[in-house]
Design an enzyme around this catalytic site. Structure first.
Site, PDB file in Angstrom:
ATOM      1  N   CYS A 111      -0.100  -1.557   2.382  1.00 53.22           N
ATOM      2  CA  CYS A 111      -0.088  -2.250   1.087  1.00 53.22           C
ATOM      3  C   CYS A 111      -1.185  -3.294   0.954  1.00 53.22           C
ATOM      4  CB  CYS A 111       1.293  -2.859   0.823  1.00 53.22           C
ATOM      5  SG  CYS A 111       1.767  -4.200   1.944  1.00 53.22           S
ATOM      6  N   HIS A 137       5.407  -7.241   0.909  1.00 50.11           N
ATOM      7  CA  HIS A 137       4.734  -6.139   0.217  1.00 50.11           C
ATOM      8  C   HIS A 137       3.918  -6.697  -0.946  1.00 50.11           C
ATOM      9  CE1 HIS A 137       4.097  -1.930  -0.748  1.00 50.11           C
ATOM     10  NE2 HIS A 137       4.497  -2.119  -1.999  1.00 50.11           N
ATOM     11  N   HIS A 169       0.358   0.537  -6.034  1.00 49.76           N
ATOM     12  CA  HIS A 169       0.450  -0.001  -4.665  1.00 49.76           C
ATOM     13  C   HIS A 169       0.457   1.146  -3.658  1.00 49.76           C
ATOM     14  CE1 HIS A 169       5.019   0.710  -4.175  1.00 49.76           C
ATOM     15  NE2 HIS A 169       4.658   1.279  -5.311  1.00 49.76           N
TER      16      HIS A 169
END
Length: 288
Positions: A197, A249, A261
């Site tokens: 991420c 994240h 993402h």
């Protein structure tokens, strides 16, 4: 007998005169080939033939190139031909290829600046700034003096484009991010063949000259805080993990309550902030 000698002398004189009249000129000139010329156009200029020029220069092909020196018959070039050739070429250049006015600006780097942001301010690219200053990386520091190339034409273009209201830096960020849709996920991946991420967000922002650490929590310390209700395309959005208090994240907000993402389950993709998991684990957002 006398009449026979007289007629012979007259005949010889006539033949000699004819040979003199038919003989090519003894003198020659040197012509330097300019772009766009051909043997045919040069032959017209000197009122001769292509074959004559080829003979004088001892070659068989018709190919010539700019800068080549050719031997041509000595002849004064008519002023009319010169006037017709030169202004026409200049006018065509002026109309089809206008030259913008080049300027250079000395810029002192401020805290929080990036090459991308400076490039937007002066309507130039990160690569152009790096080349102008001999930079090998996009890293800059406050107080650093940069030379920024700029032009009057690109300044007008920037003004007209801005009036359309569709050139916010975040839009470019989203466009770059979309190029990597469906790229697989891998832990520690920093692109471009795979991402995790924070590796994904760092890679995308690096394309516009903004350097981010390869860590979601560290990225959450960059830029300015943004309320969820004020999100704009290009903002970073951060999440916890199943109710955790820490940031685990990160993704890039794309508008319409969606973000892009690197998902650990399916690689680079779109999801909605309204989805139950992301709605419950949303932590904050930052604008760079």
């Amino acid at each position: 007998m006398f009449n026979w000698w007289k007629r012979s002398l007259i005949t010889i004189a006539s033949v000699t005169a004819g040979l003199v009249l038919l003989s090519p000129p003894a003198q020659a000139a040197i012509h330097t080939v300019v772009p766009g010329e051909t043997l045919w156009s040069i032959s017209l200029l000197y009122e001769t033939t292509v074959d004559n020029i080829k003979t004088l220069n001892n070659f068989e092909l018709d190919r010539i190139h700019p800068g080549q020196k050719l031997t041509v018959p000595e002849k004064e070039i008519k002023p009319v031909l010169t006037q017709e050739k030169t202004p026409a070429s200049t006018t065509a250049t002026d109309q089809s290829e206008p030259t913008p006015t080049q300027t250079q600006v000395r810029y002192v780097v401020q805290s929080g600046d990036s090459l991308y942001q400076i490039g937007l301010k002066y309507d130039t690219s990160v690569e152009t700034i790096m080349n102008a200053n001999g930079l090998s990386t996009t890293l800059i520091h406050p107080g650093q003096v940069l030379t920024i190339p700029s032009t009057t034409i690109t300044t007008h273009t920037q003004t007209n484009t801005a009036s359309r209201g569709n050139t916010r830096p975040g839009n470019n960020i989203v466009e770059i991010a979309e190029r990597y849709l469906n790229t697989p996920y891998s832990y520690g991946g920093s692109g471009p063949s795979s991402f995790d991420c924070s590796g994904f967000t760092a890679y995308v922002y690096a394309q516009v000259g903004i350097n981010l650490p390869h860590n979601a929590a560290s990225q959450a310390e960059k830029g300015q805080a943004v309320a969820k209700s004020d999100l704009q395309p290009g903002d970073l959005v951060f999440f916890g993990y199943y109710g955790s208090s820490t940031i685990q994240h990160v993704g890039i907000y794309s508008g319409g309550n969606k973000f892009i993402h690197a998902s650990s389950s399916s690689g680079v993709r779109y999801n909605s902030l309204a989805q139950d998991y992301y709605f419950k684990n949303y932590k904050c957002a930052r604008r760079l």
